[in-house]
Design a protein around this motif. Sequence first.
Motif, PDB file in Angstrom:
ATOM      1  N   PHE A 126       0.821  -1.206   0.000  1.00 34.53           N
ATOM      2  CA  PHE A 126       0.000   0.000   0.000  1.00 34.53           C
ATOM      3  C   PHE A 126       0.853   1.253   0.000  1.00 34.53           C
ATOM      4  O   PHE A 126       0.496   2.259  -0.615  1.00 34.53           O
ATOM      5  CB  PHE A 126      -0.975  -0.011   1.182  1.00 34.53           C
ATOM      6  CG  PHE A 126      -2.168  -0.856   0.906  1.00 34.53           C
ATOM      7  CD1 PHE A 126      -3.142  -0.414   0.017  1.00 34.53           C
ATOM      8  CD2 PHE A 126      -2.304  -2.110   1.464  1.00 34.53           C
ATOM      9  CE1 PHE A 126      -4.234  -1.202  -0.286  1.00 34.53           C
ATOM     10  CE2 PHE A 126      -3.389  -2.904   1.172  1.00 34.53           C
ATOM     11  CZ  PHE A 126      -4.365  -2.455   0.298  1.00 34.53           C
ATOM     12  N   ASN A 127       1.987   1.153   0.681  1.00 37.71           N
ATOM     13  CA  ASN A 127       2.923   2.271   0.660  1.00 37.71           C
ATOM     14  C   ASN A 127       3.378   2.546  -0.779  1.00 37.71           C
ATOM     15  O   ASN A 127       3.350   3.690  -1.246  1.00 37.71           O
ATOM     16  CB  ASN A 127       4.119   1.924   1.556  1.00 37.71           C
ATOM     17  CG  ASN A 127       5.098   3.070   1.660  1.00 37.71           C
ATOM     18  OD1 ASN A 127       4.681   4.215   1.766  1.00 37.71           O
ATOM     19  ND2 ASN A 127       6.383   2.768   1.599  1.00 37.71           N
ATOM     20  N   ALA A 128       3.758   1.466  -1.483  1.00 41.32           N
ATOM     21  CA  ALA A 128       4.224   1.623  -2.870  1.00 41.32           C
ATOM     22  C   ALA A 128       3.102   2.152  -3.758  1.00 41.32           C
ATOM     23  O   ALA A 128       3.309   3.030  -4.596  1.00 41.32           O
ATOM     24  CB  ALA A 128       4.739   0.289  -3.403  1.00 41.32           C
TER      25      ALA A 128
ATOM     26  N   LEU B  12       3.043  10.424  -6.578  1.00 38.85           N
ATOM     27  CA  LEU B  12       4.093  10.994  -7.428  1.00 38.85           C
ATOM     28  C   LEU B  12       3.586  11.224  -8.842  1.00 38.85           C
ATOM     29  O   LEU B  12       3.886  12.241  -9.464  1.00 38.85           O
ATOM     30  CB  LEU B  12       5.329  10.088  -7.435  1.00 38.85           C
ATOM     31  CG  LEU B  12       6.090   9.998  -6.112  1.00 38.85           C
ATOM     32  CD1 LEU B  12       7.230   8.997  -6.211  1.00 38.85           C
ATOM     33  CD2 LEU B  12       6.623  11.361  -5.697  1.00 38.85           C
ATOM     34  N   ASN B  13       2.779  10.276  -9.351  1.00 41.18           N
ATOM     35  CA  ASN B  13       2.270  10.453 -10.705  1.00 41.18           C
ATOM     36  C   ASN B  13       1.293  11.618 -10.796  1.00 41.18           C
ATOM     37  O   ASN B  13       1.294  12.353 -11.783  1.00 41.18           O
ATOM     38  CB  ASN B  13       1.598   9.173 -11.199  1.00 41.18           C
ATOM     39  CG  ASN B  13       2.614   8.147 -11.635  1.00 41.18           C
ATOM     40  OD1 ASN B  13       3.758   8.481 -11.919  1.00 41.18           O
ATOM     41  ND2 ASN B  13       2.212   6.899 -11.682  1.00 41.18           N
TER      42      ASN B  13
ATOM     43  N   LEU C  18      16.867   6.557   3.461  1.00 37.26           N
ATOM     44  CA  LEU C  18      16.191   7.485   4.356  1.00 37.26           C
ATOM     45  C   LEU C  18      14.793   7.873   3.880  1.00 37.26           C
ATOM     46  O   LEU C  18      14.022   8.443   4.645  1.00 37.26           O
ATOM     47  CB  LEU C  18      17.034   8.759   4.533  1.00 37.26           C
ATOM     48  CG  LEU C  18      18.409   8.569   5.160  1.00 37.26           C
ATOM     49  CD1 LEU C  18      19.231   9.838   5.047  1.00 37.26           C
ATOM     50  CD2 LEU C  18      18.265   8.151   6.613  1.00 37.26           C
ATOM     51  N   VAL C  19      14.508   7.604   2.627  1.00 40.47           N
ATOM     52  CA  VAL C  19      13.234   8.106   2.097  1.00 40.47           C
ATOM     53  C   VAL C  19      12.330   7.007   1.537  1.00 40.47           C
ATOM     54  O   VAL C  19      11.418   7.296   0.773  1.00 40.47           O
ATOM     55  CB  VAL C  19      13.470   9.164   0.984  1.00 40.47           C
ATOM     56  CG1 VAL C  19      14.122  10.395   1.548  1.00 40.47           C
ATOM     57  CG2 VAL C  19      14.296   8.590  -0.154  1.00 40.47           C
ATOM     58  N   THR C  20      12.557   5.746   1.931  1.00 39.84           N
ATOM     59  CA  THR C  20      11.741   4.677   1.334  1.00 39.84           C
ATOM     60  C   THR C  20      10.251   4.882   1.578  1.00 39.84           C
ATOM     61  O   THR C  20       9.434   4.437   0.784  1.00 39.84           O
ATOM     62  CB  THR C  20      12.123   3.293   1.877  1.00 39.84           C
ATOM     63  OG1 THR C  20      12.438   3.432   3.243  1.00 39.84           O
ATOM     64  CG2 THR C  20      13.277   2.701   1.105  1.00 39.84           C
TER      65      THR C  20
ATOM     66  N   THR D 102       9.778  -0.256  -8.155  1.00 39.05           N
ATOM     67  CA  THR D 102      10.901  -0.591  -7.278  1.00 39.05           C
ATOM     68  C   THR D 102      10.477  -1.663  -6.276  1.00 39.05           C
ATOM     69  O   THR D 102      11.287  -2.493  -5.882  1.00 39.05           O
ATOM     70  CB  THR D 102      11.432   0.646  -6.530  1.00 39.05           C
ATOM     71  OG1 THR D 102      10.357   1.292  -5.873  1.00 39.05           O
ATOM     72  CG2 THR D 102      12.081   1.625  -7.472  1.00 39.05           C
ATOM     73  N   TYR D 103       9.203  -1.646  -5.885  1.00 34.20           N
ATOM     74  CA  TYR D 103       8.689  -2.681  -4.983  1.00 34.20           C
ATOM     75  C   TYR D 103       8.771  -4.060  -5.653  1.00 34.20           C
ATOM     76  O   TYR D 103       9.243  -5.027  -5.048  1.00 34.20           O
ATOM     77  CB  TYR D 103       7.240  -2.339  -4.608  1.00 34.20           C
ATOM     78  CG  TYR D 103       6.509  -3.422  -3.847  1.00 34.20           C
ATOM     79  CD1 TYR D 103       6.598  -3.511  -2.460  1.00 34.20           C
ATOM     80  CD2 TYR D 103       5.723  -4.357  -4.519  1.00 34.20           C
ATOM     81  CE1 TYR D 103       5.934  -4.499  -1.763  1.00 34.20           C
ATOM     82  CE2 TYR D 103       5.050  -5.356  -3.828  1.00 34.20           C
ATOM     83  CZ  TYR D 103       5.162  -5.422  -2.450  1.00 34.20           C
ATOM     84  OH  TYR D 103       4.510  -6.405  -1.775  1.00 34.20           O
TER      85      TYR D 103
END
Lengths: 309, 312
Positions: free
Chosen positions: A78-80, A87-88, A253-255, A263-264
């Motif tokens: 869910f984070n991804a 971002l999109n 630090l920013v995952t 990336t997931y």
Amino acid sequence: MVRTNPIRRRSGVSYIRKTWMLYAMLALPLAFFVIFRYIPMTNIVIAFKEYNMFRTVWSAPWVGWKWFSKALGTADFFNALRNTVTLNLLDLAVGFPAPIMLAILLNELAYRRFKKLTQTVVYLPHFLSWIIISGLALQLFAPNTGLVNMALAKIGRAPIHFLDSSRGWVPTYIGLGLWQSVGWNTIIYLAAITGISTELYEAAEVDGASRLRKIWHVTLPGLRPTIVTLLIMSLGRILGSEFDRPYAMRNSLVTDVADVISTYVYRVGIRSNQFSLASAVGLFQSVVCVFFLVIANSIARRSGERGIW
Amino acid sequence: MTGSNITDTDRKSDSPEPFASRVVKSRHTKRVDFIIACVCLLLIIVCLTPMLNIFARSLSSSQALINRRVFLWPVDFTWESYQFVFKDASFSRSMIWTAFLTVVCTIVSMIMTVLCAYPLTYGNLKGRQVINTAIILTMYFSAGTIPNYILMRDLKLLNNPLVLILPGCLSVFNMIVLRSFFYSIPESLRESAELDGANPLVILVRIFLPLSTSVLATLALFYAVGRWNGFSDALLYMTTPKYAPIQLKLYQIINNLSAIETAQNEGIAAAPMASEGLKAASVMFATLPILLVYPWLQKYFIAGVTIGAVKG
């Protein structure tokens, strides 16, 4: 030269004699599409199977929707998903109107030489890889020795953590995306502007239209079909994700804000060998993308625009 | 608008000022022109600053960097960082390997693209519509990362240099660009050659290719830049450091990773840190080939992009 065969009837034999060479030429490209584009599609079935390194795709047992429900049960996914959409959407909000404005601006630029120069420079970042851009950004935005923070220090401001804090990372990511693509994306709008009839401008001039009015009533309507087509394609990509850009710019630090679906999938699938789980997530993403594309296209067509098919 | 349109029609007249126009511009219009030019100038600065900055850093001493004295011009000019990059045998080897790879990939890709685009311009070719659709579909649907990875493994392509060449050797977009250009070549040329008994291959080599050199050059440059900038395929399929292309190598350098660490995990590990200057010099090296081909590239790419956009 002697004309050996002035008129050829399209009989079967002569058709083959004429075209076998063409099919021979197509053999390699077609083999390419079959092997590297279509055959891997059959591997998608592992999203519904219990697949691991020791089994082949076909011998693995079916498990139905197991991986989909497993993915839906993890916070990571869910984070991804959230990051991808956020971002999109930000990219769309910032990166979609910007090239339109820049194209109009370039078109209004009166000095021809200078216009050429501007175009040459703003197209350049498009040809840099995201690895290079992240290299540039890491140096430019370094908290201590980076140009930007040194400039901020000169005017007495505290350093900003552009790339190594979650708050700074998102705007930096969006900004660099804009930096890389805004110039390149004007090309298509500039081409569309060239296609607008000069008579329209002349007529507007006779009517005493100001510059702004000409942009509003002539240029923008002329750009509308292009804008709609590109908007449909962007909406279709709202859940799509590039890989190089987030991967090159992320760090540990920013995952929480930087991990997107692509990336997931890489992390879970290739790094942790959970092939089935990662395939399920990838499939989910593709299906949603197609869904969005179809919806956006049908909305466009219903409102009288051309659509992309 | 006034300015640019009228100058466009007047291009051939020998006016001393490129933007001289028949219409006398009001002071207001001139002021707006000036403001627009300023905005564009600002854009140019924003585009070039990061590159100037890294250029300056790559040529400055590490002391100057640490003391925060480097802005847009080298301070304590030194070639130190570049010498360090050269000393790292793996970096220069990666540069040479990637250059070689780029040449091979470009040749293979161009052959494939021509072989695909040319037959599809024959309107009477049976099955053309089906083939066309099947090819275009791959632009919208792809198997995805994992299914592709499994394919590469099944084909025994993992860690094989061929994996950096074959899977990406034909771009549908580029193929469409070339095909559109082929369509613009008059049908009568082909017909008269056919009457003279030329076969399709002869027509391709004698007529089509010589007429489309500019498009072919553009596409070759697109492929070359794409290969030079390619990263994710190497990250996925290539764990042998020997065959790591330059982008992968650069990624490791700027993120302080050794080759093994990239392969195993993605956290920032405590590898010996490359100095800032060395990172800057590495980025410069990886960027240089792009900057070198850019003048040629930008001569042609606009035509390429707009053709693709119309037909795609």
